[in-house]
Design a protein around this motif. Structure first.
Motif, PDB file in Angstrom:
ATOM      1  N   ILE A   1      42.538  46.299  26.879  1.00  0.00           N
ATOM      2  CA  ILE A   1      41.123  45.945  26.998  1.00  0.00           C
ATOM      3  C   ILE A   1      40.521  46.679  28.198  1.00  0.00           C
ATOM      4  CG2 ILE A   1      39.490  44.023  27.282  1.00  0.00           C
ATOM      5  CD1 ILE A   1      41.264  43.908  24.694  1.00  0.00           C
TER       6      ILE A   1
ATOM      7  N   ILE B   1      37.246  39.581  31.334  1.00  0.00           N
ATOM      8  CA  ILE B   1      37.400  38.845  30.075  1.00  0.00           C
ATOM      9  C   ILE B   1      36.934  37.392  30.242  1.00  0.00           C
ATOM     10  CG2 ILE B   1      39.128  37.976  28.430  1.00  0.00           C
ATOM     11  CD1 ILE B   1      40.721  40.609  28.950  1.00  0.00           C
TER      12      ILE B   1
ATOM     13  N   TYR C   1      55.048  40.581  34.900  1.00  0.00           N
ATOM     14  CA  TYR C   1      53.876  40.295  34.045  1.00  0.00           C
ATOM     15  C   TYR C   1      54.296  39.975  32.610  1.00  0.00           C
ATOM     16  CZ  TYR C   1      49.228  41.035  31.958  1.00  0.00           C
ATOM     17  OH  TYR C   1      48.037  40.886  31.266  1.00  0.00           O
TER      18      TYR C   1
ATOM     19  N   ASN D   1      42.683  31.698  31.496  1.00  0.00           N
ATOM     20  CA  ASN D   1      42.485  33.154  31.464  1.00  0.00           C
ATOM     21  C   ASN D   1      42.891  33.853  32.752  1.00  0.00           C
ATOM     22  OD1 ASN D   1      40.886  35.764  30.673  1.00  0.00           O
ATOM     23  ND2 ASN D   1      40.011  35.098  32.623  1.00  0.00           N
TER      24      ASN D   1
ATOM     25  N   ARG E   1      34.643  37.362  36.457  1.00  0.00           N
ATOM     26  CA  ARG E   1      34.421  38.733  35.972  1.00  0.00           C
ATOM     27  C   ARG E   1      35.273  38.978  34.728  1.00  0.00           C
ATOM     28  NH1 ARG E   1      38.093  42.123  40.407  1.00  0.00           N
ATOM     29  NH2 ARG E   1      39.975  42.086  39.138  1.00  0.00           N
TER      30      ARG E   1
ATOM     31  N   SER F   1      38.775  47.057  31.365  1.00  0.00           N
ATOM     32  CA  SER F   1      38.487  46.062  32.415  1.00  0.00           C
ATOM     33  C   SER F   1      38.938  46.614  33.753  1.00  0.00           C
ATOM     34  CB  SER F   1      39.260  44.772  32.123  1.00  0.00           C
ATOM     35  OG  SER F   1      40.649  45.030  32.273  1.00  0.00           O
TER      36      SER F   1
ATOM     37  N   LYS G   1      53.802  36.422  30.576  1.00  0.00           N
ATOM     38  CA  LYS G   1      53.034  36.300  29.325  1.00  0.00           C
ATOM     39  C   LYS G   1      53.938  35.836  28.173  1.00  0.00           C
ATOM     40  CE  LYS G   1      49.014  37.484  30.996  1.00  0.00           C
ATOM     41  NZ  LYS G   1      47.897  36.524  31.046  1.00  0.00           N
TER      42      LYS G   1
ATOM     43  N   ASN H   1      42.452  27.812  43.100  1.00  0.00           N
ATOM     44  CA  ASN H   1      43.603  28.688  42.896  1.00  0.00           C
ATOM     45  C   ASN H   1      44.463  28.035  41.812  1.00  0.00           C
ATOM     46  OD1 ASN H   1      45.995  30.082  42.945  1.00  0.00           O
ATOM     47  ND2 ASN H   1      46.077  30.244  45.179  1.00  0.00           N
ATOM     48  N   VAL H   2      44.564  28.678  40.665  1.00  0.00           N
ATOM     49  CA  VAL H   2      45.248  28.057  39.522  1.00  0.00           C
ATOM     50  C   VAL H   2      46.730  27.794  39.790  1.00  0.00           C
ATOM     51  CG1 VAL H   2      43.656  29.086  37.844  1.00  0.00           C
ATOM     52  CG2 VAL H   2      45.834  30.242  38.353  1.00  0.00           C
TER      53      VAL H   2
ATOM     54  N   ASP I   1      37.081  30.194  39.512  1.00  0.00           N
ATOM     55  CA  ASP I   1      37.746  31.393  40.034  1.00  0.00           C
ATOM     56  C   ASP I   1      38.203  31.087  41.460  1.00  0.00           C
ATOM     57  OD1 ASP I   1      38.394  34.307  40.654  1.00  0.00           O
ATOM     58  OD2 ASP I   1      37.492  34.521  38.674  1.00  0.00           O
TER      59      ASP I   1
ATOM     60  N   GLY J   1      45.290  43.327  23.399  1.00  0.00           N
ATOM     61  CA  GLY J   1      45.971  44.615  23.571  1.00  0.00           C
ATOM     62  C   GLY J   1      45.411  45.286  24.809  1.00  0.00           C
TER      63      GLY J   1
ATOM     64  N   THR K   1      42.584  47.382  33.866  1.00  0.00           N
ATOM     65  CA  THR K   1      43.103  48.598  33.209  1.00  0.00           C
ATOM     66  C   THR K   1      42.407  49.871  33.695  1.00  0.00           C
ATOM     67  OG1 THR K   1      41.593  48.142  31.365  1.00  0.00           O
ATOM     68  CG2 THR K   1      43.858  47.430  31.097  1.00  0.00           C
TER      69      THR K   1
HETATM   70  N1  LIG Z   1      42.526  43.823  30.673  1.00  0.00           N
HETATM   71  C1  LIG Z   1      43.473  43.916  29.768  1.00  0.00           C
HETATM   72  O1  LIG Z   1      43.714  44.974  29.180  1.00  0.00           O
HETATM   73  C2  LIG Z   1      44.295  42.717  29.414  1.00  0.00           C
HETATM   74  C3  LIG Z   1      45.235  42.849  28.410  1.00  0.00           C
HETATM   75  C4  LIG Z   1      46.004  41.757  28.070  1.00  0.00           C
HETATM   76  C5  LIG Z   1      45.820  40.554  28.718  1.00  0.00           C
HETATM   77  N2  LIG Z   1      44.899  40.447  29.701  1.00  0.00           N
HETATM   78  C6  LIG Z   1      44.770  39.143  30.350  1.00  0.00           C
HETATM   79  O2  LIG Z   1      43.424  38.705  30.303  1.00  0.00           O
HETATM   80  C7  LIG Z   1      43.135  37.882  31.430  1.00  0.00           C
HETATM   81  C8  LIG Z   1      41.896  38.397  32.136  1.00  0.00           C
HETATM   82  O3  LIG Z   1      42.114  39.737  32.521  1.00  0.00           O
HETATM   83  P1  LIG Z   1      40.963  40.705  33.067  1.00  0.00           P
HETATM   84  O4  LIG Z   1      41.287  42.058  32.570  1.00  0.00           O
HETATM   85  O5  LIG Z   1      39.637  40.127  32.824  1.00  0.00           O
HETATM   86  O6  LIG Z   1      41.333  40.646  34.632  1.00  0.00           O
HETATM   87  P2  LIG Z   1      40.406  40.703  35.926  1.00  0.00           P
HETATM   88  O7  LIG Z   1      41.315  41.095  37.031  1.00  0.00           O
HETATM   89  O8  LIG Z   1      39.172  41.519  35.682  1.00  0.00           O
HETATM   90  O9  LIG Z   1      39.949  39.172  36.094  1.00  0.00           O
HETATM   91  C9  LIG Z   1      40.875  38.162  36.421  1.00  0.00           C
HETATM   92  C10 LIG Z   1      40.142  37.042  37.148  1.00  0.00           C
HETATM   93  O10 LIG Z   1      41.113  36.052  37.496  1.00  0.00           O
HETATM   94  C11 LIG Z   1      40.857  35.632  38.824  1.00  0.00           C
HETATM   95  N3  LIG Z   1      42.079  35.131  39.446  1.00  0.00           N
HETATM   96  C12 LIG Z   1      43.153  35.836  39.858  1.00  0.00           C
HETATM   97  N4  LIG Z   1      44.062  35.026  40.437  1.00  0.00           N
HETATM   98  C13 LIG Z   1      43.545  33.782  40.389  1.00  0.00           C
HETATM   99  C14 LIG Z   1      44.006  32.509  40.838  1.00  0.00           C
HETATM  100  N5  LIG Z   1      45.178  32.391  41.469  1.00  0.00           N
HETATM  101  N6  LIG Z   1      43.216  31.425  40.639  1.00  0.00           N
HETATM  102  C15 LIG Z   1      42.008  31.555  40.019  1.00  0.00           C
HETATM  103  N7  LIG Z   1      41.529  32.726  39.578  1.00  0.00           N
HETATM  104  C16 LIG Z   1      42.284  33.831  39.763  1.00  0.00           C
HETATM  105  C17 LIG Z   1      40.350  36.886  39.527  1.00  0.00           C
HETATM  106  O11 LIG Z   1      39.646  36.564  40.723  1.00  0.00           O
HETATM  107  C18 LIG Z   1      39.473  37.504  38.446  1.00  0.00           C
HETATM  108  O12 LIG Z   1      38.152  37.039  38.509  1.00  0.00           O
HETATM  109  C19 LIG Z   1      44.405  37.901  32.281  1.00  0.00           C
HETATM  110  O13 LIG Z   1      45.186  36.757  32.008  1.00  0.00           O
HETATM  111  C20 LIG Z   1      45.105  39.147  31.822  1.00  0.00           C
HETATM  112  O14 LIG Z   1      46.493  39.079  32.043  1.00  0.00           O
HETATM  113  C21 LIG Z   1      44.130  41.501  30.076  1.00  0.00           C
END
Ligand SMILES: NC(=O)c1ccc[n+]([C@@H]2O[C@H](COP(=O)([O-])OP(=O)(O)OC[C@H]3O[C@@H](n4cnc5c(N)ncnc54)[C@H](O)[C@@H]3O)[C@@H](O)[C@H]2O)c1
Length: 254
Positions: free
Chosen positions: A195, A18, A162, A90, A16, A197, A166, A63-64, A37, A193, A200
């Motif tokens: 995003i 990003i 967090y 990601n 899902r 989602s 990062k 699981n990463v 995932d 920045g 957020t």
């Molecule tokens: N949304 C934002 O504003 C934002 C801003 C800066 C950075 N980010 C970064 O972007 C990336 C994606 O964020 P997003 O907003 O799409 O988040 P999200 O929560 O919508 O998606 C994250 C995905 O990672 C998967 N995941 C979580 N733990 C896991 C694990 N241990 N092993 C495998 N998969 C796992 C989840 O199941 C999910 O599908 C992240 O690294 C986040 O830190 C997001």
């Protein structure tokens, strides 16, 4: 010819948000994608998007944060597609709270997924990428793209775990670039920045407004904004770019 034609990509956290848009964009540029995932069945929607673009997709539950699962995932991708060219780290989680009250468990959980997970996949793909060679012996290498965050650069109250994870991803990106550059493996990070989602959506309106006030472009970013930058870094137009942190944040910080 599409810029990523014939390339094999792994995208973590691709069910899902990003990660899903990154998988879709890489497929649109011609790559076949391993959609990874936590649970294989969560990947179905993204697999459908990739296949809808005429590319091959492989769903992998991984699981990463677990070394053996990461190694097994990379092995499965290579058994299926023969190689790996593009790695997008990601997957990420938040467990926010003021540092004085932060539990060991919340610290460890976030560091394990965001930072250790990025390390584990980087280590697992390094050797296969170094072995990628053209028929004439030219080193083809590969590309690793880590998803960092604006708060990994500037810090953020309530996100000690967090932001540290990062910030660690940013340093790991620079080190990876230095260690693997001679084998033509490039490594860069994208620092999103704010995003729109699921991550957020849960923030209170006053917090969202405070963020908006700091964004010169006066809109929150989209997952597509991040995916476009990742596709650029993955492709030939970024051939001479490594060890860089590219901010995609509407001008939030310079
Ligand atoms: N949304 C934002 O504003 C934002 C801003 C800066 C950075 N980010 C970064 O972007 C990336 C994606 O964020 P997003 O907003 O799409 O988040 P999200 O929560 O919508 O998606 C994250 C995905 O990672 C998967 N995941 C979580 N733990 C896991 C694990 N241990 N092993 C495998 N998969 C796992 C989840 O199941 C999910 O599908 C992240 O690294 C986040 O830190 C997001």
């Amino acid at each position: 010819m599409s810029k990523l034609e014939g390339k094999i990509a792994i995208v973590t956290g691709a069910a899902r948000g990003i990660g899903q848009q990154i998988a879709k964009k890489l497929a649109a540029e011609g790559a076949d994608v391993a959609v990874c995932d936590l649970k294989e069945e969560w990947c179905a929607e993204t697999v459908g998007l990739v296949e809808g673009l005429g590319r091959k997709a492989l769903a992998v539950g991984v699981n990463v944060a677990v070394s053996a699962e990461v190694d097994a995932c990379v092995k499965k991708v290579i058994e299926t597609f023969g190689k790996v060219d593009i790695m997008v780290n990601n997957a990420g989680i938040t467990k926010d709270g003021l540092l004085m009250r932060m539990s060991d468990e919340d610290w460890d959980a976030v560091l394990n997924v965001n930072l250790k997970g990025t390390f584990l996949f980087t280590r697992a793909v390094a050797r296969p990428m170094m072995k990628n060679k053209a028929a004439d012996g030219t080193q083809l290498g590969g590309v690793i793209i880590n998803i960092a965050s604006v708060v990994g650069i500037m810090g953020n109250a309530g996100q000690a775990n967090y932001t540290a994870s990062k910030g660690g991803v940013i340093a790991l990106t620079k080190t990876t670039a230095k260690e693997l550059g001679s084998r033509n493996v490039r490594c860069n990070a994208v620092a999103p920045g704010f995003i729109q989602s699921k991550m957020t959506d849960v923030l209170p309106d006053d917090v969202k407004k405070a963020y908006m006030d700091t964004i010169p472009l006066k809109r929150f970013g989209t997952a597509e904004d991040i995916a476009k930058c990742v596709a650029f870094l993955a492709g030939p137009d970024a051939d001479y770019i490594t060890g860089q942190i590219i901010s995609v944040n509407g001008g939030m910080i310079g």
